[in-house]
Design a protein around this motif. Sequence first.
Motif, PDB file in Angstrom:
ATOM      1  N   TRP A   1       0.850  -1.199   0.000  1.00 14.98           N
ATOM      2  CA  TRP A   1       0.000   0.000   0.000  1.00 14.98           C
ATOM      3  C   TRP A   1       0.879   1.241   0.000  1.00 14.98           C
ATOM      4  O   TRP A   1       1.988   1.229   0.527  1.00 14.98           O
ATOM      5  CB  TRP A   1      -0.879   0.029   1.243  1.00 14.98           C
ATOM      6  N   MET A   2       0.373   2.321  -0.573  1.00 19.96           N
ATOM      7  CA  MET A   2       1.026   3.604  -0.400  1.00 19.96           C
ATOM      8  C   MET A   2       0.379   4.279   0.804  1.00 19.96           C
ATOM      9  O   MET A   2      -0.842   4.476   0.832  1.00 19.96           O
ATOM     10  CB  MET A   2       0.874   4.477  -1.648  1.00 19.96           C
ATOM     11  N   LEU A   3       1.194   4.577   1.807  1.00 21.38           N
ATOM     12  CA  LEU A   3       0.706   5.278   2.991  1.00 21.38           C
ATOM     13  C   LEU A   3       1.038   6.757   2.851  1.00 21.38           C
ATOM     14  O   LEU A   3       2.074   7.124   2.310  1.00 21.38           O
ATOM     15  CB  LEU A   3       1.353   4.726   4.261  1.00 21.38           C
ATOM     16  N   GLU A   4       0.145   7.603   3.350  1.00 20.56           N
ATOM     17  CA  GLU A   4       0.348   9.049   3.257  1.00 20.56           C
ATOM     18  C   GLU A   4       0.210   9.682   4.628  1.00 20.56           C
ATOM     19  O   GLU A   4      -0.682   9.331   5.410  1.00 20.56           O
ATOM     20  CB  GLU A   4      -0.661   9.669   2.289  1.00 20.56           C
ATOM     21  N   TRP A   5       1.109  10.617   4.928  1.00 20.73           N
ATOM     22  CA  TRP A   5       1.067  11.348   6.189  1.00 20.73           C
ATOM     23  C   TRP A   5      -0.006  12.436   6.086  1.00 20.73           C
ATOM     24  O   TRP A   5       0.048  13.287   5.192  1.00 20.73           O
ATOM     25  CB  TRP A   5       2.431  11.963   6.489  1.00 20.73           C
ATOM     26  N   ASP A   6      -1.007  12.375   6.978  1.00 22.20           N
ATOM     27  CA  ASP A   6      -2.107  13.346   6.906  1.00 22.20           C
ATOM     28  C   ASP A   6      -1.892  14.545   7.837  1.00 22.20           C
ATOM     29  O   ASP A   6      -2.797  15.357   8.034  1.00 22.20           O
ATOM     30  CB  ASP A   6      -3.444  12.672   7.204  1.00 22.20           C
ATOM     31  N   GLY A   7      -0.699  14.646   8.388  1.00 21.71           N
ATOM     32  CA  GLY A   7      -0.389  15.720   9.320  1.00 21.71           C
ATOM     33  C   GLY A   7      -0.297  15.240  10.746  1.00 21.71           C
ATOM     34  O   GLY A   7       0.318  15.888  11.590  1.00 21.71           O
ATOM     35  N   ALA A   8      -0.898  14.050  11.006  1.00 24.59           N
ATOM     36  CA  ALA A   8      -0.873  13.499  12.364  1.00 24.59           C
ATOM     37  C   ALA A   8      -0.548  12.016  12.385  1.00 24.59           C
ATOM     38  O   ALA A   8      -0.022  11.505  13.372  1.00 24.59           O
ATOM     39  CB  ALA A   8      -2.222  13.740  13.042  1.00 24.59           C
ATOM     40  N   LYS A   9      -0.867  11.328  11.281  1.00 23.48           N
ATOM     41  CA  LYS A   9      -0.645   9.872  11.238  1.00 23.48           C
ATOM     42  C   LYS A   9      -0.584   9.429   9.785  1.00 23.48           C
ATOM     43  O   LYS A   9      -0.937  10.184   8.864  1.00 23.48           O
ATOM     44  CB  LYS A   9      -1.771   9.135  11.971  1.00 23.48           C
ATOM     45  N   PHE A  10      -0.147   8.180   9.594  1.00 18.23           N
ATOM     46  CA  PHE A  10      -0.148   7.598   8.258  1.00 18.23           C
ATOM     47  C   PHE A  10      -1.505   6.951   7.978  1.00 18.23           C
ATOM     48  O   PHE A  10      -2.056   6.244   8.823  1.00 18.23           O
ATOM     49  CB  PHE A  10       0.947   6.541   8.112  1.00 18.23           C
ATOM     50  N   VAL A  11      -2.035   7.190   6.784  1.00 17.44           N
ATOM     51  CA  VAL A  11      -3.289   6.583   6.344  1.00 17.44           C
ATOM     52  C   VAL A  11      -3.046   5.927   4.991  1.00 17.44           C
ATOM     53  O   VAL A  11      -2.104   6.298   4.264  1.00 17.44           O
ATOM     54  CB  VAL A  11      -4.425   7.632   6.229  1.00 17.44           C
ATOM     55  N   LYS A  12      -3.862   4.950   4.649  1.00 16.10           N
ATOM     56  CA  LYS A  12      -3.719   4.312   3.338  1.00 16.10           C
ATOM     57  C   LYS A  12      -4.151   5.281   2.240  1.00 16.10           C
ATOM     58  O   LYS A  12      -5.242   5.853   2.295  1.00 16.10           O
ATOM     59  CB  LYS A  12      -4.558   3.038   3.275  1.00 16.10           C
ATOM     60  N   ALA A  13      -3.270   5.466   1.244  1.00 21.63           N
ATOM     61  CA  ALA A  13      -3.549   6.388   0.146  1.00 21.63           C
ATOM     62  C   ALA A  13      -3.772   5.651  -1.170  1.00 21.63           C
ATOM     63  O   ALA A  13      -3.924   6.283  -2.215  1.00 21.63           O
ATOM     64  CB  ALA A  13      -2.399   7.379  -0.009  1.00 21.63           C
ATOM     65  N   SER A  14      -3.778   4.315  -1.124  1.00 15.19           N
ATOM     66  CA  SER A  14      -3.986   3.543  -2.340  1.00 15.19           C
ATOM     67  C   SER A  14      -4.535   2.169  -1.988  1.00 15.19           C
ATOM     68  O   SER A  14      -4.463   1.733  -0.838  1.00 15.19           O
ATOM     69  CB  SER A  14      -2.666   3.363  -3.110  1.00 15.19           C
ATOM     70  N   ASP A  15      -5.097   1.527  -2.986  1.00 20.17           N
ATOM     71  CA  ASP A  15      -5.396   0.109  -2.853  1.00 20.17           C
ATOM     72  C   ASP A  15      -4.073  -0.648  -2.951  1.00 20.17           C
ATOM     73  O   ASP A  15      -3.017  -0.046  -3.178  1.00 20.17           O
ATOM     74  CB  ASP A  15      -6.356  -0.340  -3.962  1.00 20.17           C
ATOM     75  N   LEU A  16      -4.125  -1.959  -2.806  1.00 16.22           N
ATOM     76  CA  LEU A  16      -2.915  -2.761  -2.905  1.00 16.22           C
ATOM     77  C   LEU A  16      -2.347  -2.653  -4.320  1.00 16.22           C
ATOM     78  O   LEU A  16      -3.063  -2.846  -5.301  1.00 16.22           O
ATOM     79  CB  LEU A  16      -3.224  -4.221  -2.571  1.00 16.22           C
ATOM     80  N   ILE A  17      -1.063  -2.318  -4.423  1.00 14.54           N
ATOM     81  CA  ILE A  17      -0.380  -2.190  -5.708  1.00 14.54           C
ATOM     82  C   ILE A  17       0.592  -3.356  -5.844  1.00 14.54           C
ATOM     83  O   ILE A  17       1.439  -3.568  -4.973  1.00 14.54           O
ATOM     84  CB  ILE A  17       0.388  -0.859  -5.809  1.00 14.54           C
ATOM     85  N   MET A  18       0.468  -4.104  -6.910  1.00 18.46           N
ATOM     86  CA  MET A  18       1.336  -5.259  -7.117  1.00 18.46           C
ATOM     87  C   MET A  18       2.592  -4.849  -7.888  1.00 18.46           C
ATOM     88  O   MET A  18       2.535  -4.014  -8.782  1.00 18.46           O
ATOM     89  CB  MET A  18       0.592  -6.353  -7.880  1.00 18.46           C
ATOM     90  N   PRO A  19       3.732  -5.433  -7.543  1.00 18.20           N
ATOM     91  CA  PRO A  19       4.974  -5.112  -8.254  1.00 18.20           C
ATOM     92  C   PRO A  19       5.015  -5.743  -9.639  1.00 18.20           C
ATOM     93  O   PRO A  19       4.210  -6.613  -9.965  1.00 18.20           O
ATOM     94  CB  PRO A  19       6.051  -5.709  -7.344  1.00 18.20           C
ATOM     95  N   ASP A  20       5.962  -5.293 -10.438  1.00 20.03           N
ATOM     96  CA  ASP A  20       6.174  -5.822 -11.788  1.00 20.03           C
ATOM     97  C   ASP A  20       6.952  -7.134 -11.666  1.00 20.03           C
ATOM     98  O   ASP A  20       8.162  -7.184 -11.891  1.00 20.03           O
ATOM     99  CB  ASP A  20       6.949  -4.789 -12.603  1.00 20.03           C
ATOM    100  N   SER A  21       6.238  -8.193 -11.307  1.00 25.19           N
ATOM    101  CA  SER A  21       6.882  -9.460 -10.956  1.00 25.19           C
ATOM    102  C   SER A  21       7.677 -10.071 -12.094  1.00 25.19           C
ATOM    103  O   SER A  21       8.722 -10.690 -11.867  1.00 25.19           O
ATOM    104  CB  SER A  21       5.825 -10.462 -10.466  1.00 25.19           C
ATOM    105  N   GLU A  22       7.206  -9.907 -13.317  1.00 25.08           N
ATOM    106  CA  GLU A  22       7.898 -10.524 -14.461  1.00 25.08           C
ATOM    107  C   GLU A  22       9.287  -9.922 -14.647  1.00 25.08           C
ATOM    108  O   GLU A  22      10.289 -10.634 -14.759  1.00 25.08           O
ATOM    109  CB  GLU A  22       7.073 -10.347 -15.731  1.00 25.08           C
ATOM    110  N   ALA A  23       9.359  -8.589 -14.649  1.00 20.15           N
ATOM    111  CA  ALA A  23      10.657  -7.929 -14.822  1.00 20.15           C
ATOM    112  C   ALA A  23      11.564  -8.199 -13.631  1.00 20.15           C
ATOM    113  O   ALA A  23      12.779  -8.412 -13.797  1.00 20.15           O
ATOM    114  CB  ALA A  23      10.456  -6.426 -15.002  1.00 20.15           C
ATOM    115  N   ILE A  24      10.981  -8.208 -12.436  1.00 18.93           N
ATOM    116  CA  ILE A  24      11.778  -8.450 -11.227  1.00 18.93           C
ATOM    117  C   ILE A  24      12.305  -9.877 -11.216  1.00 18.93           C
ATOM    118  O   ILE A  24      13.457 -10.114 -10.844  1.00 18.93           O
ATOM    119  CB  ILE A  24      10.933  -8.148  -9.971  1.00 18.93           C
ATOM    120  N   SER A  25      11.489 -10.829 -11.630  1.00 18.27           N
ATOM    121  CA  SER A  25      11.912 -12.223 -11.668  1.00 18.27           C
ATOM    122  C   SER A  25      13.093 -12.415 -12.604  1.00 18.27           C
ATOM    123  O   SER A  25      14.050 -13.140 -12.285  1.00 18.27           O
ATOM    124  CB  SER A  25      10.740 -13.113 -12.105  1.00 18.27           C
ATOM    125  N   GLU A  26      13.054 -11.768 -13.760  1.00 11.31           N
ATOM    126  CA  GLU A  26      14.161 -11.865 -14.712  1.00 11.31           C
ATOM    127  C   GLU A  26      15.440 -11.272 -14.130  1.00 11.31           C
ATOM    128  O   GLU A  26      16.530 -11.838 -14.285  1.00 11.31           O
ATOM    129  CB  GLU A  26      13.786 -11.138 -16.011  1.00 11.31           C
TER     130      GLU A  26
END
Length: 431
Positions: free
Chosen positions: A382-407
Amino acid sequence: MMTFTGRIAAAAALATLMGTTAMAEGLATPNLAYRTGPFAATGIPLMNGQADYMSMLNARDGGIGGMMVDFSECETGYSTEKGAECYEKTKGSALVTQPWSTGITLQVLPKTNIDKIPILAPGYGFSPMGDGKVFQWAFNTPLSYWDGASIILKYLQDMGDLSGKKVAFLHLDHPFGKEPLPYLEMKAESLGFELLPIPVGLKEMQNQSAQWLQIRRERPDYVIMWGWGAMNAGAITEAVKTKFPMDNMLGVWWAGHDADLKLVGEDGKGYKSVSWSFPNMDAPVMADIKSLVIDAGKSQTTPEEMEGVFYSRGLIISAILAEGITVAQEHAGTADITPSDLRWGLENLNFTEARIDELGLTGMVPPFSTSCSNHTGHSGGWMLEWDGAKFVKASDLIMPDSEAISELETAKAQEYAEENAPWPVNEDCQM
């Protein structure tokens, strides 16, 4: 998948089979901690979270499979030399080693083929360790640094085309900070953006005036920060001082520490950090930890720290290890497992949403699984974002580029094996 009730029954049966002698010996899971030194600010909440989870299991379940967990710490101060000493000191009875530094991990890595003790380095260490065929004893579940860099770039791509953009890579001048460079350099070429590496020396962490002068001069569109410990607070305060737009500053998960952002408060609003863990005070596990560990006076944490990202990440790290032990015990048919058994357990993790809920970790970690060839899991973050007091989720789950990383993993793992020949490879692994 065995149900939670079934697992408890199996654990009880294993405990009965093993008897009191084995229970007294316990499961040795030493932690190469860093509660002192320049990175202590991040180490303390992580170590507290790790220790509290194991203390909770000991208090609630009588350990794992009926055997108490010995979660002793050996202090390294994040020193590679001290880390190597701690490894040698603890390896005799250890089921696992938790090096807690990319430098220490690289030092210990060649020893694994001889000592046959798994390295567990969740979200850190040497990214090619994801290739389980080559690195049979090393695990960096659930995400590697290349995964993290991939997720950050994907997030930036969602904000607009990166072609022609300038991306500053502000990083600790240490093996940890250099880890994502092979992936970032590859993607800079394919996506058409300019990558500007800006190293921060260990003695410059708290005074980064030279680095931020360069950032002001170069005017990058984005700053990706690969920091740890005192470097994070130094970079964030400099960014605020130089009025760099915080919406365009993103960090690795070790650069998403609540205490660092609280130094600047509202001025840090918009800063982001990728993460594979998230604090959820309403998760069932938190109630068990509070009643059995915190309220019982068995913890070094504070109420404020307990709500933070790093404390909960420590919990997740120990939960990954505990699940590996559980899976290994079930497979081996004994609670008194060996390091080789634990390796099998860590190669057969299956953190489904249902299993995460059974463990009481709802919303705290993404699903992932491992295999003999996949020692990372590549869970997404997840991308977390600082809202001025705490971290909150700023995105849905983002998957990495597994194919390029695997290579890239395969290529770099093979390169490492050739440079360190003879290097044993698991030819039997087909998964």
